[in-house]
Motif scaffolding. Structure first.
Motif, PDB file in Angstrom:
ATOM      1  N   VAL A   1       0.848  -1.199   0.000  1.00  0.00           N
ATOM      2  CA  VAL A   1       0.000   0.000   0.000  1.00  0.00           C
ATOM      3  C   VAL A   1       0.881   1.245   0.000  1.00  0.00           C
ATOM      4  CG1 VAL A   1      -1.706   1.320   1.317  1.00  0.00           C
ATOM      5  CG2 VAL A   1      -1.956  -1.161   1.090  1.00  0.00           C
ATOM      6  N   LYS A   2       1.935   1.226   0.797  1.00  0.00           N
ATOM      7  CA  LYS A   2       2.837   2.379   0.842  1.00  0.00           C
ATOM      8  C   LYS A   2       3.436   2.657  -0.533  1.00  0.00           C
ATOM      9  CE  LYS A   2       4.234   1.556   5.624  1.00  0.00           C
ATOM     10  NZ  LYS A   2       5.378   1.251   6.490  1.00  0.00           N
ATOM     11  N   LYS A   3       3.843   1.607  -1.232  1.00  0.00           N
ATOM     12  CA  LYS A   3       4.425   1.791  -2.569  1.00  0.00           C
ATOM     13  C   LYS A   3       3.375   2.325  -3.534  1.00  0.00           C
ATOM     14  CE  LYS A   3       7.938  -1.746  -2.053  1.00  0.00           C
ATOM     15  NZ  LYS A   3       8.335  -3.128  -2.381  1.00  0.00           N
ATOM     16  N   ARG A   4       2.160   1.797  -3.473  1.00  0.00           N
ATOM     17  CA  ARG A   4       1.100   2.296  -4.345  1.00  0.00           C
ATOM     18  C   ARG A   4       0.841   3.770  -4.074  1.00  0.00           C
ATOM     19  NH1 ARG A   4      -4.089   2.281  -3.286  1.00  0.00           N
ATOM     20  NH2 ARG A   4      -4.053   0.462  -1.910  1.00  0.00           N
ATOM     21  N   TRP A   5       0.810   4.145  -2.787  1.00  0.00           N
ATOM     22  CA  TRP A   5       0.623   5.565  -2.437  1.00  0.00           C
ATOM     23  C   TRP A   5       1.792   6.397  -2.969  1.00  0.00           C
ATOM     24  CZ3 TRP A   5      -2.064   7.712   2.380  1.00  0.00           C
ATOM     25  CH2 TRP A   5      -3.321   7.115   2.548  1.00  0.00           C
ATOM     26  N   ALA A   6       3.004   5.882  -2.858  1.00  0.00           N
ATOM     27  CA  ALA A   6       4.172   6.626  -3.332  1.00  0.00           C
ATOM     28  C   ALA A   6       4.104   6.850  -4.835  1.00  0.00           C
ATOM     29  CB  ALA A   6       5.453   5.887  -2.968  1.00  0.00           C
ATOM     30  N   TYR A   7       3.609   5.855  -5.586  1.00  0.00           N
ATOM     31  CA  TYR A   7       3.475   6.017  -7.027  1.00  0.00           C
ATOM     32  C   TYR A   7       2.297   6.916  -7.389  1.00  0.00           C
ATOM     33  CZ  TYR A   7       6.991   2.481  -8.019  1.00  0.00           C
ATOM     34  OH  TYR A   7       8.164   1.796  -8.115  1.00  0.00           O
ATOM     35  N   THR A   8       1.287   6.973  -6.537  1.00  0.00           N
ATOM     36  CA  THR A   8       0.088   7.762  -6.812  1.00  0.00           C
ATOM     37  C   THR A   8       0.268   9.224  -6.440  1.00  0.00           C
ATOM     38  OG1 THR A   8      -1.247   5.803  -6.372  1.00  0.00           O
ATOM     39  CG2 THR A   8      -2.405   7.870  -6.426  1.00  0.00           C
ATOM     40  N   TYR A   9       1.026   9.485  -5.382  1.00  0.00           N
ATOM     41  CA  TYR A   9       1.291  10.863  -4.941  1.00  0.00           C
ATOM     42  C   TYR A   9       2.007  11.602  -6.068  1.00  0.00           C
ATOM     43  CZ  TYR A   9       2.974  14.652  -1.882  1.00  0.00           C
ATOM     44  OH  TYR A   9       3.232  15.859  -1.294  1.00  0.00           O
ATOM     45  N   ARG A  10       1.592  12.820  -6.339  1.00  0.00           N
ATOM     46  CA  ARG A  10       2.202  13.597  -7.405  1.00  0.00           C
ATOM     47  C   ARG A  10       3.351  14.426  -6.825  1.00  0.00           C
ATOM     48  NH1 ARG A  10      -3.644  14.912  -9.946  1.00  0.00           N
ATOM     49  NH2 ARG A  10      -3.926  12.814 -10.761  1.00  0.00           N
ATOM     50  N   TRP A  11       4.522  13.809  -6.811  1.00  0.00           N
ATOM     51  CA  TRP A  11       5.701  14.418  -6.234  1.00  0.00           C
ATOM     52  C   TRP A  11       6.034  15.703  -6.986  1.00  0.00           C
ATOM     53  CZ3 TRP A  11       7.728  12.162  -1.900  1.00  0.00           C
ATOM     54  CH2 TRP A  11       7.275  10.875  -1.621  1.00  0.00           C
ATOM     55  N   PRO A  12       6.357  16.762  -6.249  1.00  0.00           N
ATOM     56  CA  PRO A  12       6.692  18.025  -6.925  1.00  0.00           C
ATOM     57  C   PRO A  12       7.992  17.896  -7.711  1.00  0.00           C
ATOM     58  CG  PRO A  12       6.991  18.211  -4.542  1.00  0.00           C
ATOM     59  CD  PRO A  12       6.414  16.849  -4.809  1.00  0.00           C
ATOM     60  N   ALA A  13       8.008  18.549  -8.849  1.00  0.00           N
ATOM     61  CA  ALA A  13       9.208  18.537  -9.680  1.00  0.00           C
ATOM     62  C   ALA A  13      10.307  19.347  -8.985  1.00  0.00           C
ATOM     63  CB  ALA A  13       8.909  19.128 -11.053  1.00  0.00           C
ATOM     64  N   LYS A  14      11.488  18.818  -9.013  1.00  0.00           N
ATOM     65  CA  LYS A  14      12.641  19.525  -8.437  1.00  0.00           C
ATOM     66  C   LYS A  14      13.134  20.543  -9.455  1.00  0.00           C
ATOM     67  CE  LYS A  14      12.950  16.962  -4.742  1.00  0.00           C
ATOM     68  NZ  LYS A  14      12.520  17.425  -3.490  1.00  0.00           N
ATOM     69  N   SER A  15      13.326  21.762  -9.002  1.00  0.00           N
ATOM     70  CA  SER A  15      13.816  22.792  -9.915  1.00  0.00           C
ATOM     71  C   SER A  15      15.322  22.641 -10.107  1.00  0.00           C
ATOM     72  CB  SER A  15      13.478  24.181  -9.398  1.00  0.00           C
ATOM     73  OG  SER A  15      14.017  24.347  -8.099  1.00  0.00           O
ATOM     74  N   ALA A  16      15.746  22.866 -11.327  1.00  0.00           N
ATOM     75  CA  ALA A  16      17.176  22.775 -11.638  1.00  0.00           C
ATOM     76  C   ALA A  16      17.892  23.970 -11.021  1.00  0.00           C
ATOM     77  CB  ALA A  16      17.400  22.754 -13.149  1.00  0.00           C
TER      78      ALA A  16
END
Length: 170
Positions: free
Chosen positions: A154-169
């Motif tokens: 479940v944790k992995k599914r949540w990690a893939y579902t969460y829309r992680w913010p893009a890291k700025s260059a």
């Protein structure tokens, strides 16, 4: 039936849980009692939780004392406590709701801490703190299933579902 325990909408248990949640609107005292419960033990001592437990027992939930029921009952207490806070249903999954928008309601750090929770009590507390941030709108049955089966999967599914913010260059 104990091998098929689930709160999916098409299941008897899912329908019973959703009906119980809807009836909390008409029973504000029970809802308030559950909301005030500060931990899983306090939740299990409420009449609202005991009512839910009895309903689910009549629909195939494993009885207390059987080896497969003890962990489920702890998780059911967490589910009841969380559902008491939900004000309206949303079709989206909680990780999506947590991460939407220009400024997501649930930060990456807070989300990571939730996934790293080492106990059910920590997961319950983290999710309870998350609900106000998402305006108490959740897919209740999906949340119930995720709490019931909380694990690395479940944790992995949540990690893939969460829309992680893009890291700025830099």
């Amino acid at each position: 039936m104990s091998n098929n325990i689930s709160f999916r909408p098409e299941t008897v248990l899912g329908q019973a849980l959703l009906k119980w949640w809807q009836e909390l609107d008409n029973n504000r005292g029970d809802r308030a009692e559950l909301r005030r419960a500060h931990n899983l033990t306090a939740i299990t001592l409420t009449s609202a939780y005991q009512h839910l437990y009895r309903i689910l027992l009549s629909r195939g939930w494993p009885e207390e004392g059987k080896p497969e029921s003890n962990w489920r009952n702890e998780r059911l207490a967490a589910i009841a406590g969380l559902l008491a806070h939900i004000k309206s249903l949303d079709e989206r999954s909680l990780p999506v709701i947590m991460s939407e928008g220009e400024r997501p309601p649930f930060s990456e750090l807070r989300f990571r801490r939730l996934l790293e929770s080492s106990s059910l009590d920590e997961v319950f507390s983290g999710l309870r703190r998350a609900l106000p941030l998402v305006a108490y709108q959740v897919n209740a049955l999906e949340l119930a299933n995720d709490v019931l089966f909380w694990s690395d999967g479940v944790k992995k599914r949540w990690a893939y579902t969460y829309r992680w913010p893009a890291k700025s260059a830099v």
